[in-house]
Design a protein around this motif. Structure first.
Motif, PDB file in Angstrom:
ATOM      1  N   VAL A 114      -4.063 -52.529 -23.168  1.00 52.06           N
ATOM      2  CA  VAL A 114      -3.575 -53.886 -23.429  1.00 52.06           C
ATOM      3  C   VAL A 114      -2.380 -53.798 -24.367  1.00 52.06           C
ATOM      4  N   TYR A 115      -1.209 -54.159 -23.879  1.00 50.73           N
ATOM      5  CA  TYR A 115       0.012 -54.207 -24.677  1.00 50.73           C
ATOM      6  C   TYR A 115       0.379 -55.681 -24.858  1.00 50.73           C
ATOM      7  N   THR A 116       0.225 -56.163 -26.058  1.00 50.55           N
ATOM      8  CA  THR A 116       0.439 -57.590 -26.326  1.00 50.55           C
ATOM      9  C   THR A 116       1.893 -57.849 -26.690  1.00 50.55           C
ATOM     10  N   PRO A 117       2.624 -58.636 -25.895  1.00 50.58           N
ATOM     11  CA  PRO A 117       4.043 -58.897 -26.181  1.00 50.58           C
ATOM     12  C   PRO A 117       4.217 -59.655 -27.499  1.00 50.58           C
ATOM     13  N   THR A 118       5.297 -59.356 -28.200  1.00 48.40           N
ATOM     14  CA  THR A 118       5.639 -60.075 -29.435  1.00 48.40           C
ATOM     15  C   THR A 118       7.001 -60.743 -29.354  1.00 48.40           C
ATOM     16  N   THR A 119       7.868 -60.250 -28.447  1.00 52.46           N
ATOM     17  CA  THR A 119       9.223 -60.817 -28.350  1.00 52.46           C
ATOM     18  C   THR A 119       9.640 -61.103 -26.919  1.00 52.46           C
ATOM     19  N   GLY A 120       8.728 -60.945 -25.985  1.00 51.14           N
ATOM     20  CA  GLY A 120       9.102 -61.156 -24.595  1.00 51.14           C
ATOM     21  C   GLY A 120       9.649 -59.915 -23.923  1.00 51.14           C
ATOM     22  N   PRO A 125       3.086 -50.138 -18.220  1.00 54.44           N
ATOM     23  CA  PRO A 125       2.007 -50.527 -17.301  1.00 54.44           C
ATOM     24  C   PRO A 125       0.653 -50.471 -18.013  1.00 54.44           C
ATOM     25  N   ALA A 126      -0.242 -51.342 -17.622  1.00 52.67           N
ATOM     26  CA  ALA A 126      -1.555 -51.391 -18.270  1.00 52.67           C
ATOM     27  C   ALA A 126      -2.378 -50.151 -17.973  1.00 52.67           C
ATOM     28  N   GLU A 127      -2.237 -49.582 -16.791  1.00 52.90           N
ATOM     29  CA  GLU A 127      -3.005 -48.399 -16.429  1.00 52.90           C
ATOM     30  C   GLU A 127      -2.244 -47.146 -16.867  1.00 52.90           C
ATOM     31  N   GLY A 159       0.793 -43.324 -23.567  1.00 50.75           N
ATOM     32  CA  GLY A 159       1.491 -44.011 -22.479  1.00 50.75           C
ATOM     33  C   GLY A 159       2.680 -44.803 -22.989  1.00 50.75           C
ATOM     34  N   SER A 160       2.530 -45.418 -24.155  1.00 52.84           N
ATOM     35  CA  SER A 160       3.640 -46.175 -24.749  1.00 52.84           C
ATOM     36  C   SER A 160       4.806 -45.253 -25.075  1.00 52.84           C
ATOM     37  N   PHE A 161       4.503 -44.073 -25.656  1.00 51.21           N
ATOM     38  CA  PHE A 161       5.576 -43.137 -25.996  1.00 51.21           C
ATOM     39  C   PHE A 161       6.237 -42.572 -24.738  1.00 51.21           C
ATOM     40  N   THR A 162       5.455 -42.306 -23.723  1.00 50.43           N
ATOM     41  CA  THR A 162       6.039 -41.837 -22.466  1.00 50.43           C
ATOM     42  C   THR A 162       7.004 -42.881 -21.921  1.00 50.43           C
ATOM     43  N   PRO A 210       8.828 -52.268 -30.668  1.00 52.27           N
ATOM     44  CA  PRO A 210       9.218 -52.275 -29.257  1.00 52.27           C
ATOM     45  C   PRO A 210       9.106 -53.624 -28.561  1.00 52.27           C
ATOM     46  N   GLY A 211       8.613 -54.626 -29.262  1.00 50.20           N
ATOM     47  CA  GLY A 211       8.438 -55.933 -28.628  1.00 50.20           C
ATOM     48  C   GLY A 211       7.038 -56.146 -28.098  1.00 50.20           C
ATOM     49  N   TYR A 212       6.145 -55.227 -28.408  1.00 55.54           N
ATOM     50  CA  TYR A 212       4.732 -55.376 -28.042  1.00 55.54           C
ATOM     51  C   TYR A 212       3.902 -54.604 -29.054  1.00 55.54           C
ATOM     52  N   GLN A 213       2.596 -54.900 -29.064  1.00 60.04           N
ATOM     53  CA  GLN A 213       1.666 -54.242 -29.980  1.00 60.04           C
ATOM     54  C   GLN A 213       0.423 -53.802 -29.220  1.00 60.04           C
ATOM     55  N   MET A 214      -0.339 -52.894 -29.848  1.00 62.93           N
ATOM     56  CA  MET A 214      -1.566 -52.412 -29.207  1.00 62.93           C
ATOM     57  C   MET A 214      -2.617 -52.126 -30.271  1.00 62.93           C
ATOM     58  N   ALA A 215      -3.833 -51.937 -29.839  1.00 56.03           N
ATOM     59  CA  ALA A 215      -4.928 -51.637 -30.756  1.00 56.03           C
ATOM     60  C   ALA A 215      -4.891 -50.168 -31.150  1.00 56.03           C
ATOM     61  N   GLU A 216      -5.586 -49.846 -32.237  1.00 50.83           N
ATOM     62  CA  GLU A 216      -5.665 -48.463 -32.694  1.00 50.83           C
ATOM     63  C   GLU A 216      -6.685 -47.696 -31.841  1.00 50.83           C
TER      64      GLU A 216
END
Length: 282
Positions: A114-120, A125-127, A159-162, A210-216
């Motif tokens: 789950v990548y939660t947008p913060t700036t649009g 990808p979720a998977e 996945g975010s870093f990739t 990056p304009g989105y956030q995620m859980a630890e």
């Protein structure tokens, strides 16, 4: 009343007024002399205080210089004078990330992220792949750093870093924070930090993402030195706010075990970070 009596009375009044004026002037002179005396005394005290302060500062400066010289002589690496070094701030040694790359992930199991947008902004990808490891390479102006990324246990962060490295997101960014007391970390990953530093407002560094956030994820056990030297972990502003900022631990540190995702371990180049740490923060 006769004119002679009037003249006598007028003369007496004039004499009385003159006597009162003379007495008033005498009192004023007394007051001014008193003020002048106090002022002179204050001036003497001030001069004496300045003299003592100057001589004391010279003596203290000599002692501080000797201490700094002794520290430098016994250190294995050059360090800042203790008069200017601070425990947390912008690294004295500038660290610019020229490029950051990630190897392709292994195929197999996947995780739903789950990548939660913060700036649009667009998000990955979720998977995401959730197996094996990946190799991260960070090329900086002071040397290369490589790390083994724990994709299996931190699939969403990996996945975010990739995703971000494929877009050159970190290229040209600047590491903006060095902590040399309590914990021992070099923090990077804010794409806006370099612009803030070059604009003369380094206090603005560390706000970008990056304009989105995620859980630890992949959190360590509680205990002393639960973030040992070589750990590559994620910075955040609170639970669920992990973005792109990361830190490299260059000496064993103890942190809140519920706060910072462990992304991987440095496999080479930790000495580069140690040299940056040795130069100190400002």
């Amino acid at each position: 009343m006769s004119k002679q009596a009037q003249r006598l009375a007028a003369r007496q009044q004039l004499q009385q007024r003159m006597a009162e004026k003379a007495e008033q002037e005498r009192k004023q002179r007394t007051v001014w002399w008193s003020i002048g005396g106090v002022g002179g005394l204050v001036a003497l005290v001030l001069i004496a205080w300045i003299a003592v302060t100057v001589f004391s500062s010279d003596e203290d400066g000599d002692e501080a210089g000797s201490t700094a010289s002794d520290d430098t002589a016994t250190s294995e690496a050059p360090t800042e004078s203790t008069e200017t070094a601070v425990p947390d701030g912008l690294p004295v040694q500038e660290v610019i990330i020229d490029s950051m790359t990630m190897s392709d992930p292994e195929s197999g199991e996947t995780a739903e992220c789950v990548y939660t947008p913060t700036t649009g902004s667009e998000a990955p990808p979720a998977e995401q792949p959730a197996v094996g490891t990946q190799e991260m390479t960070i090329e900086t102006g002071v040397g290369a750093i490589t790390a083994e990324i724990d994709t299996a246990n931190a699939p969403c962060t990996a996945g975010s870093f990739t995703y971000l490295t494929s877009q050159g997101y970190f290229d040209g960014s600047q590491c903006h924070r060095l902590v040399t007391q309590g914990i021992f970390v070099l923090q990077c990953g804010d794409p806006d930090a370099r612009a803030a530093i070059e604009a003369g407002t380094p206090e603005g560094a560390g706000m970008g993402g990056p304009g989105y956030q995620m859980a630890e994820e992949n959190l360590p056990a509680d205990g002393e030195n639960n973030y040992p030297a070589g750990t590559l972990a994620m910075a955040n502003a609170g639970a669920g706010t992990t973005g792109s900022q990361f830190f490299i631990v260059y000496d064993d540190s103890t942190l809140n075990p519920a706060s910072y995702t462990i992304l991987g371990q440095v496999t080479s180049g930790l000495d580069v970070v140690e040299e940056v740490a040795a130069a100190g923060a400002m």
